[in-house]
Design an enzyme around this catalytic site. Structure first.
Site, mmCIF file in Angstrom:
data_model
loop_
_atom_site.group_PDB
_atom_site.id
_atom_site.type_symbol
_atom_site.label_atom_id
_atom_site.label_comp_id
_atom_site.label_asym_id
_atom_site.label_seq_id
_atom_site.Cartn_x
_atom_site.Cartn_y
_atom_site.Cartn_z
ATOM 1 N N GLU A 1 41.455 45.026 37.973
ATOM 2 C CA GLU A 1 42.375 45.405 36.745
ATOM 3 C C GLU A 1 43.207 44.895 37.506
ATOM 4 O O GLU A 1 44.078 45.889 38.169
ATOM 5 C CB GLU A 1 42.435 46.497 37.423
ATOM 6 C CG GLU A 1 43.535 47.655 36.188
ATOM 7 C CD GLU A 1 43.148 48.715 35.783
ATOM 8 O OE1 GLU A 1 44.119 49.308 34.815
ATOM 9 O OE2 GLU A 1 42.625 49.571 36.808
ATOM 10 N N TYR B 1 35.444 44.790 34.605
ATOM 11 C CA TYR B 1 36.849 45.212 34.490
ATOM 12 C C TYR B 1 35.858 45.955 33.116
ATOM 13 O O TYR B 1 36.565 45.791 31.497
ATOM 14 C CB TYR B 1 37.904 45.486 34.984
ATOM 15 C CG TYR B 1 38.684 46.821 34.401
ATOM 16 C CD1 TYR B 1 38.728 48.096 34.968
ATOM 17 C CD2 TYR B 1 39.289 46.576 33.182
ATOM 18 C CE1 TYR B 1 39.289 49.137 34.756
ATOM 19 C CE2 TYR B 1 40.435 47.533 32.478
ATOM 20 C CZ TYR B 1 40.291 48.190 33.769
ATOM 21 O OH TYR B 1 40.858 50.311 32.915
ATOM 22 N N ASP C 1 33.956 48.099 38.044
ATOM 23 C CA ASP C 1 34.568 49.404 37.436
ATOM 24 C C ASP C 1 34.362 49.429 36.230
ATOM 25 O O ASP C 1 34.354 48.933 35.619
ATOM 26 C CB ASP C 1 35.935 49.062 37.464
ATOM 27 C CG ASP C 1 36.759 50.638 36.474
ATOM 28 O OD1 ASP C 1 35.847 52.079 36.271
ATOM 29 O OD2 ASP C 1 38.344 51.222 36.933
ATOM 30 N N ASN D 1 34.028 51.958 34.672
ATOM 31 C CA ASN D 1 34.749 53.383 33.447
ATOM 32 C C ASN D 1 33.580 54.365 32.832
ATOM 33 O O ASN D 1 33.736 54.578 32.675
ATOM 34 C CB ASN D 1 35.507 53.119 32.710
ATOM 35 C CG ASN D 1 36.896 52.266 32.823
ATOM 36 O OD1 ASN D 1 37.516 53.033 33.792
ATOM 37 N ND2 ASN D 1 37.030 51.415 32.593
ATOM 38 N N ASP E 1 44.619 53.508 42.817
ATOM 39 C CA ASP E 1 44.026 55.481 42.976
ATOM 40 C C ASP E 1 42.191 54.905 42.768
ATOM 41 O O ASP E 1 41.847 56.551 42.601
ATOM 42 C CB ASP E 1 44.599 55.062 41.277
ATOM 43 C CG ASP E 1 44.598 54.623 40.297
ATOM 44 O OD1 ASP E 1 43.605 53.676 40.187
ATOM 45 O OD2 ASP E 1 44.606 54.793 39.476
#
Length: 251
Positions: free
Chosen positions: A35, A105, A144, A146, A241
């Site tokens: 990202e 990602y 990531d 998700n 984050d």
């Protein structure tokens, strides 16, 4: 060997918050960034031109973007999945002597699960892609993904069963993928560790309260697990984050 994976949630912003200082201290052999949100390679901050690293970027305006920095030059580098994800800017595959490293990602199911169908289509194509690589040599997946696989992997499971990243469809998809012969290295090493998260919302002071999710993973081929020595979550590192995760290998 040490590998870092980090969803930087905008590389330019993360650099302005000191992420390069962390990366220099960590001194990893391989760095996987997701990202990155750069419109082109020219937009990658100059501070990321770290000495002693070969760098590869898969970026485009409006796409999430991923980056790979590696001290050892890969034998081959390729980008993205087959159609319909061939221009998503979500994946870099680096082939080394003893393994493939896939920096990725994964598609987010989205607010209101508006892209859940796209996520499930991604899963199907991604699974076949990784299985084909695994036939040639072991695979390390870094990034990531998700999804919080089990209730232990997020702070508030009961209220999130219809939230992106914790739907039954996504969790079952992850279980199915692991059944093909892959290992979630952190949970293999620390099966009962609670409060181990890699993402915290910026809302409601979530990070200070450790109300988080474990969305970032190192997944390895089952036969490669003997090479894994540790998986560490750098929860104190700021700049995004998400926080970095670090895989230690003896290869």
């Amino acid at each position: 060997m040490k590998i870092v994976a980090w969803n930087v949630s905008g590389l330019r912003s993360c650099v302005s918050k000191g992420c390069v200082d962390y990366l220099l201290r960590e001194n990893a052999d391989i760095i996987c960034l997701s990202e990155v949100k750069c419109r082109s390679e020219e937009e990658v901050p100059v501070q990321m031109r770290l000495s002693n690293y070969h760098t590869y970027w898969n970026v485009e305006k409006g796409k999430p973007g991923v980056g790979l920095l590696t001290k050892v030059k890969p034998l081959k580098v390729s980008f993205d999945l087959p159609e319909p994800f061939s221009d998503e800017k979500r994946l870099i595959n680096a082939e080394y002597n003893k393994f493939f490293l896939v920096c990725c990602y994964v598609v987010n199911a989205g607010r209101g699960l508006k892209t859940l169908d796209k996520r499930l289509k991604w899963n199907k194509i991604f699974d076949e892609y990784i299985k084909d690589l695994d036939k040639k040599k072991p695979v390390i997946i870094a990034g990531d993904l998700n999804v919080a696989h089990n209730e232990i992997d997020l702070a508030n499971p009961k209220s999130n069963h219809k939230t992106a990243g914790f739907t039954k469809e996504e969790r079952d998809g992850f279980t199915k993928f692991l059944s093909y012969g892959f290992i979630d290295t952190f949970r293999e090493l620390y099966p009962d560790q609670t409060g181990a998260y890699t993402f915290w919302s910026y809302m409601r002071n979530s990070r200070a309260k450790n109300v988080g999710w474990r969305l970032d993973y190192f997944i390895v081929s089952k036969r490669f697990m003997t090479k894994v020595k540790d998986n560490v979550i750098r929860s104190s590192v700021r700049g995004s984050d998400h926080c970095p995760i670090v895989l230690y290998l003896k290869v």
